[in-house]
Design an enzyme around this catalytic site. Structure first.
Site, PDB file in Angstrom:
ATOM      1  N   GLY A 198       0.825  -1.316  -0.175  1.00 45.62           N
ATOM      2  CA  GLY A 198       0.104  -0.021   0.120  1.00 45.62           C
ATOM      3  C   GLY A 198       0.892   1.330  -0.214  1.00 45.62           C
TER       4      GLY A 198
ATOM      5  N   GLY B 238       4.475   7.709   2.997  1.00 42.42           N
ATOM      6  CA  GLY B 238       5.595   6.555   2.641  1.00 42.42           C
ATOM      7  C   GLY B 238       4.667   5.315   2.143  1.00 42.42           C
ATOM      8  N   ASN B 239       5.330   4.325   2.071  1.00 42.11           N
ATOM      9  CA  ASN B 239       4.766   3.188   1.425  1.00 42.11           C
ATOM     10  C   ASN B 239       4.957   1.857   2.125  1.00 42.11           C
ATOM     11  OD1 ASN B 239       4.341   4.521  -1.188  1.00 42.11           O
ATOM     12  ND2 ASN B 239       6.281   4.163  -1.651  1.00 42.11           N
ATOM     13  N   VAL B 240       4.180   0.785   2.076  1.00 43.12           N
ATOM     14  CA  VAL B 240       4.472  -0.541   2.792  1.00 43.12           C
ATOM     15  C   VAL B 240       4.795  -1.381   2.043  1.00 43.12           C
ATOM     16  CG1 VAL B 240       3.164  -1.928   4.629  1.00 43.12           C
ATOM     17  CG2 VAL B 240       2.535   0.494   4.427  1.00 43.12           C
TER      18      VAL B 240
ATOM     19  N   ASP C 236     -10.088   6.189  15.848  1.00 45.28           N
ATOM     20  CA  ASP C 236     -10.260   6.330  14.357  1.00 45.28           C
ATOM     21  C   ASP C 236     -10.516   4.748  14.039  1.00 45.28           C
ATOM     22  OD1 ASP C 236     -10.901   7.327  12.017  1.00 45.28           O
ATOM     23  OD2 ASP C 236      -8.590   7.207  11.306  1.00 45.28           O
TER      24      ASP C 236
END
Length: 345
Positions: free
Chosen positions: A89, A94-96, A205
């Site tokens: 994702g 940033g990214n995973v 959340d």
């Protein structure tokens, strides 16, 4: 460069404890993760000497020879310790990626955050706080943060991998869930949030996008301020997730852990109906319906679920059904098929 960077306790501010989960108490660090490999990830920094900001670890030799020897054997992580796989994702910061720690062959989700983006948004302290919160939490229905490290340009979070991804994506496919699956989720959530609240942690959340699924389909609460998998852009406002906001936050009043009770009530409705209970064409109308608790059930929602949701969606936070009573609710007890993962047995 990465090794030198990791000799500092934290890439921002004046944090005085050393990098990684060494910021936590030994009691927390020794809680057993699901596997020996996970334990190794958590304890990687345990034997390091303490360094003040700007100090190299080599300069801090006052801890004794035993600690020094341990430091030599347990070096901080760098990106070179991992094999990087497919992307899981993308987020604002940033990214995973799916990743594997080379030595242990242990599979993780590696969240890579860009310092430039974090600094641009001015959220360095929030990131540090959220890392420390999630690192303290160890529960079968909470996504575990094993450790973190950083280099000159990025911060890396080593997270538990949830193979079945977002609950939101499964809800999109099926549109609604049946009574059994919804009740199971409610039991898992009530247990995990009870654990959080005892530790004075409020999630604030809870929504399908922030709930992940483990290998057996067990729920994993994620995103204590930072998404692990691909975040959705729906239902976003500058003050949070619009459809899940409780009346006290809309009205600008003080809020406490009772906000999580409201959120799971909204979630239960969305899982059963396919959309949040106060969803409206405009923001102002959604706000109005939330404040008035303008709650309407379609005939497809069983009476037991209606009763539970109605008891959670109360304008007065103190009138909301406590988490212990959510798990013990007759509808939940009759329909939940909760299966604890191996780490909880």
């Amino acid at each position: 460069m990465a090794q030198k960077e990791n000799a500092y306790p934290w890439p921002y501010g004046s944090k005085t404890s050393q990098s990684g989960l060494n910021t936590l108490s030994q009691r927390v660090l020794r809680k057993e993760p699901a596997t020996t490999s996970a334990l190794a990830l958590v304890n990687r920094f345990n034997s390091q000497s303490t360094a003040a900001p700007g100090q190299k670890l080599a300069e801090n030799k006052s801890q004794g020879s035993t600690a020094s020897q341990g430091s030599q054997n347990k070096q901080p992580f760098t990106i070179d310790n991992f094999e990087i796989g497919r992307p899981l994702g993308k987020g604002k910061f940033g990214n995973v990626y799916l990743a594997r720690e080379k030595k242990s062959r242990f599979i993780v989700a590696l969240k890579i955050l860009f310092k430039s983006q974090i600094e641009k948004e001015g959220v360095e302290h929030q990131l540090r706080r959220e890392i420390e919160i999630q690192a303290h939490l160890k529960h079968p229905n909470i996504l575990q943060l094993y450790n973190y490290f950083y280099d000159q340009q990025r911060i890396y979070l080593i997270l538990e991998y949830a193979p079945r991804g977002e609950l939101y994506k499964e809800l999109q496919k099926s549109r609604t869930f049946d009574e059994q699956r919804t009740a199971t989720i409610m039991e898992e959530l009530s247990d995990a949030l009870t654990y959080c609240h005892k530790k004075k942690v409020i999630h604030r959340d809870i929504k399908p996008e922030n709930l992940l699924l483990g290998l057996q389909g067990e729920l994993k609460i994620a995103d204590f301020g930072w998404s692990v998998h691909a975040p959705s852009l729906r239902r976003k406002t500058m003050c949070g997730t619009l459809d899940y906001l409780p009346p006290e936050m809309i009205e600008g009043r003080m809020h406490n852990e009772m906000v999580d009770l409201w959120c799971i009530g909204v979630l239960c409705y969305e899982l059963m109906v396919g959309n949040p209970p106060f969803e409206s064409p405009s923001h102002s109308e959604t706000y109005r319906r939330i404040v008035k608790v303008d709650l309407k059930f379609p005939s497809s929602v069983p009476s037991g679920a209606q009763d539970l949701i109605s008891k959670l969606l109360k304008h007065n936070p103190w009138q909301r059904l406590p988490l212990a009573e959510v798990a013990a609710h007759p509808w939940v007890r009759a329909n939940s098929r909760r299966v604890l993962p191996p780490s909880a047995l």
